[in-house]
Design an enzyme around this catalytic site. Structure first.
Site, PDB file in Angstrom:
ATOM      1  N   ILE A 804      28.639  42.575  37.018  1.00 60.04           N
ATOM      2  CA  ILE A 804      29.096  42.116  38.322  1.00 60.04           C
ATOM      3  C   ILE A 804      28.044  42.427  39.388  1.00 60.04           C
ATOM      4  CG2 ILE A 804      30.920  42.313  40.060  1.00 60.04           C
ATOM      5  CD1 ILE A 804      31.750  40.966  37.418  1.00 60.04           C
ATOM      6  N   CYS A 805      27.849  41.528  40.311  1.00 64.21           N
ATOM      7  CA  CYS A 805      26.817  41.683  41.344  1.00 64.21           C
ATOM      8  C   CYS A 805      27.328  42.582  42.467  1.00 64.21           C
ATOM      9  CB  CYS A 805      26.427  40.305  41.880  1.00 64.21           C
ATOM     10  SG  CYS A 805      24.985  40.354  42.964  1.00 64.21           S
ATOM     11  N   GLU A 806      27.487  43.853  42.139  1.00 64.30           N
ATOM     12  CA  GLU A 806      27.933  44.887  43.076  1.00 64.30           C
ATOM     13  C   GLU A 806      27.310  46.210  42.668  1.00 64.30           C
ATOM     14  OE1 GLU A 806      29.730  44.868  45.782  1.00 64.30           O
ATOM     15  OE2 GLU A 806      30.562  42.826  45.748  1.00 64.30           O
ATOM     16  N   ASN A 843      33.181  37.071  40.772  1.00 69.06           N
ATOM     17  CA  ASN A 843      31.957  36.407  40.308  1.00 69.06           C
ATOM     18  C   ASN A 843      32.283  35.257  39.353  1.00 69.06           C
ATOM     19  OD1 ASN A 843      29.521  39.158  40.105  1.00 69.06           O
ATOM     20  ND2 ASN A 843      30.573  38.271  41.839  1.00 69.06           N
TER      21      ASN A 843
END
EC number: 4.1.1.20
Length: 854
Positions: A804-806, A843
């Site tokens: 996940i882009c976090e 996402n």
């Protein structure tokens, strides 16, 4: 000029031939470096305790078996060392005479106690010196009492002088002149001679051998003092209790003094003043691991900036609380009361004051606080105030440098004290520690929690060395498969299921086992909180035990009804009016947790039976976001609104049949639910119509593999005690996570490995916070193992992350893992609660699916 080095060896370091061979090797290396070794030794491990037991038994004449045990211990070590046992015959004979004397007089005086307890060091050093000689290390035995003389202090009780004496440690030219180059002196720690009675033994207090070493180092002007023990230095916490504690490589004298004074057991608090005064570096080393660098304590320690360096805990602390309005703006109250402590020879440690109270702590290491002394002190104090003794307590301290400057950063750590009864808070003017005095029974868990918060993400540097586990249990920091968890025996099945992609897998037998445990608590009803995991197969398993279902939304109510649950408890929170109307139709029981609905929609509740959720004013739990009571929580009606509640229900013909309170999740304090019952019973007495007390849930689940479980037998005992006192109430409980957490695992595969500067590794998986959000949301810990490499030894320390882009998409920080490869199957344990049900398609990634194992 002789180059002296003082070497102190503790009890475990002198209790076997292997350890004495290590001592011999160390002594030889010092001689080869043109140093003159001065060896100070403790008694054999456990012997001082045996001597204490001997003195307890002697007055009644039942000491003979213990005396024989002491003799046997020394006979065994003499045989192991290959030296004559007769070397200690004089000490054993005298010990027998002392015990006989105590049996004849029916008492053990401080003088006799000191003489008897000092025999352990005399015997261990006689045997040790003979062993060194026998293997070619030239050595001489010395009686420490010839050169260590106690100092008489004003108003010092006789008992304290004999059992916890201080000594003169000024330069001793006579001692220095007696030492021969390249010859090791072997002498005793712990003992000295009486200030006014030459030849009479006094003691330096338990653990006083460290202080003996420091005294001799100062007397000789030694180049350094080496303390050799069973740990390789001072740690960020007691490593016996916190296995992830980190070695502290360097400390300033002041910091080490704070740690020692506040409970760190590696050093005796009194041993630092003599070496600090002379500027002598103190090295802590481990006899088992002599090559580990250990801790160096000196005045030249680098400035590492403002930070907490360690957490310590000191038990056995007694508090004296003094209350009076007479001290307000009056001169001399402290002088008068503190003089009482002085008259009884008691040393005050911590002090806090308010306008009407002074509370002080008494350190057990510095005081002989017997019942007679305590009562005499309180009697004298009552001339000036109302005085009482509180304890035993524990002082939990954050120790470091310039702590005041980083108080704002300690907020999350200080939340760990939220569940504790704090008796005293003290922040040193030296800015080296922040101390909280709490009930002794809570100290260990508190230290573990604080250490996790403050040191979990710290990397190795010039200050922090390896963990205790990394040195003594190389596999100990890793989450390894064990045969006491269900997924160990079902590994092959799990690996097969993982071929179909990321998946939650639930083990039915584990759910059944937890349900059986809850049935044994003696409750009238159990409702499972389905928000933890509403999987149909999970619910069927739980319903088979006759449990009801607790729901918090109309959707959950519909699901529970479809599953055939005959009893459905509805507990909405800040829900619209329509949910209460439909709730009465779909639920068996409805719980209200706010007065707003009664004030504005009384017609919905008129003529109905309801339960009411109360807020006891404080929460419990493993994270602030799972504490569901207190002024900061949105849940429950505060006690001050009970009168309005009573008025509203009477006015609208509403029948409050039950009260409910849920204080949080992940609770391991066994008395929580009986305390909740007592609180609710008090509210029930004010309402009059209540027959049900719902004690909530929150039963804690072990966080890490091997953690101690919540003692359900103790929970049952406390509930039974309440039931006996108030038998008129039905007792309910609504657990969620406890039933299902350990039944579930989350399976995923390694996608990529990354290494960054400083050897920091990241292991990427095809599962992330969209499948399991608890680590990101709560900072929750889940055991993580490489299921494909069960037998692989941990080789790397890595953060386990998802796709996940976090930044927060981290499933586990700093996990010790085997070298992992793309395609390896990873298992995340204790994922059966608040896992899949909290998943998302963030996402636009699909979360893991669910599977069942029977």
């Amino acid at each position: 000029m002789k180059n002296y080095v003082v070497l102190k060896f503790g009890g475990t370091s002198v209790s076997s031939r292997a350890r004495w061979e290590t001592i011999a090797s160390i002594v030889r290396s010092r001689i080869e470096a043109n140093e003159t070794p001065f060896v100070v030794c403790s008694a054999l491990s456990g012997v001082t305790n045996l001597l204490e037991r001997l003195l307890v038994e002697a007055p009644s004449g039942t000491h003979h078996e213990t005396l024989a045990t002491i003799e046997g211990r020394h006979k065994e070590i003499a045989a192991e060392l290959g030296v004559p046992f007769e070397l200690v015959s004089n000490e054993l004979t005298e010990l027998g005479r002392l015990a006989l004397g105590a049996s004849l007089t029916n008492e053990v005086s401080p003088r006799l106690r000191a003489r008897a307890l000092g025999m352990g060091e005399l015997m261990s050093t006689r045997l040790g010196a003979a062993f060194l000689e026998s293997i070619g290390v030239e050595s001489e035995w010395m009686d420490a009492r010839q050169h260590l003389k106690a100092v008489a202090l004003p108003n010092e009780p006789d008992a304290k002088h004999y059992l916890s004496a201080l000594c003169d440690y000024s330069a001793d030219e006579e001692l220095a002149a007696a030492l021969k180059p390249r010859v090791a002196v072997v002498t005793q720690g712990f003992i000295a001679t009486h200030a006014h009675k030459p030849g009479e033994t006094v003691l330096l207090g338990r653990g006083g051998s460290d202080t003996s070493g420091a005294y001799f180092a100062h007397k000789l002007g030694a180049t350094r003092l080496e303390i050799w023990t069973d740990v390789p230095g001072m740690y960020t916490a007691n490593p016996r209790e916190v296995a992830s504690a980190r070695l502290l490589k360097q400390l300033h004298y002041e910091e080490a003094q704070e740690l020692a004074s506040m409970g760190a057991k590696v050093l005796h608090p009194r041993c630092l003043a003599p070496v600090r005064e002379a500027g002598i570096p103190l090295h802590i080393k481990c006899t088992e691991l002599p090559d580990v660098e250990g801790t160096v304590i000196s005045g030249d320690s680098p400035d590492f900036g403002a930070q907490v360096k360690a957490i310590s805990s000191k038990g056995g602390v007694m508090l004296v609380s003094m209350d009076t309005l007479g001290m307000w703006q009056q001169v001399g109250f402290l002088a008068d009361t503190f003089d009482c402590f002085k008259r009884h020879g008691l040393s005050i440690d911590l002090v806090t004051t308010s306008e009407s109270n002074v509370t002080v702590s008494l350190d057990p290491a510095a005081n002989v606080l017997d019942p007679a002394t305590s009562e005499a002190l309180l009697s004298d104090l009552r001339e000036f105030c109302t005085a009482r003794m509180i304890g035993p307590c524990a002082a939990v301290s954050l120790v470091g440098h310039n702590i005041r400057a980083i108080l704002h950063q300690l907020g999350p750590a200080l939340e760990a004290f939220g569940e504790q009864r704090i008796y005293l808070v003290s922040q040193a003017a030296s800015d080296l520690n922040l101390t909280f005095v709490v009930d002794e029974e809570h100290a260990n868990k508190l230290v573990q929690r604080l250490h996790e918060l403050l040191f979990h993400d710290r990397v190795s540097d010039a200050l922090l060395g390896p963990t205790w586990n990394a040195l003594f249990h190389p596999d100990g920091d890793s989450d390894r498969l064990d045969d006491d968890v269900w997924w160990f025996s079902k590994r092959s099945e799990l690996l097969e299921l993982a071929k179909d992609g990321p998946a939650y897998v639930y083990d039915v037998s584990t759910i059944q086992r937890r349900a059986e445990e809850l049935q044994g608590l003696g409750l009238d009803r159990v409702f499972y909180a389905i928000k933890a995991n509403p999987n149909p197969e999970v619910l069927k398993t739980i319903l088979d035990f006759g449990f009801g279902l607790e729901c918090v939304s109309p959707g959950e109510l519909e699901h529970a009804k479809a599953m055939g649950a005959s009893e459905r408890l509805f507990t909405p929170n800040f829900a619209p009016k329509e949910e209460y109307i439909s709730g009465f139709e779909s639920a068996t029981y409805l719980t209200l947790d706010n007065l707003h609905p009664l004030r504005h929609w009384p017609e919905v509740f008129a003529g109905r039976d309801i339960l009411v959720r109360m807020d006891p004013g404080h929460g419990r739990g493993h994270h602030k976001k799972v504490k569901t009571a207190g002024a900061q929580s949105k849940f429950g009606i505060p006690p001050e609104q009970v009168e309005e509640l009573a008025d509203l229900v009477k006015r609208h013909d509403i029948n409050v049949i039950g009260l409910h309170s849920h204080v949080g999740s992940g609770i391991t304090y066994a008395a929580t639910w009986s305390e909740t019952a007592m609180f609710l019973a008090g509210v029930a007495d004010r309402l009059g119509s209540v027959r049900i007390l719902n004690l909530g849930g929150g039963l804690g689940v072990p966080e890490k593999l091997g953690d101690k479980r919540l003692d359900l037998s103790e929970v049952k005992e406390t509930i039974a005690a309440f039931r006996q006192a108030r038998p008129e109430f039905e007792l309910w409980m609504e657990p969620g996570r406890y039933l299902v957490a350990e039944s579930g695992v989350l399976l995923g595969r390694v996608t990529q490995i990354k290494e960054k500067e400083g050897g920091r590794f990241f292991v990427g998986l095809d599962i992330g916070m969209n499948s399991l959000i608890r680590p990101a949301l709560y900072g929750a810990y889940h055991p993580i193992v490489n299921l494909s490499k069960v037998d692989g030894s941990p080789k790397i320390v890595a953060d386990v992350v998802g796709p996940i882009c976090e930044t927060g998409d981290v499933l586990g920080h700093k996990r010790r893992l085997p070298v992992s490869e793309e395609g390896d199957v990873f298992l995340i344990a204790s994922a059966g609660a608040y896992g899949y049900v909290m998943g998302s398609q963030y996402n636009l990634r699909k979360p893991a699916i669910e599977r069942i194992l029977r």
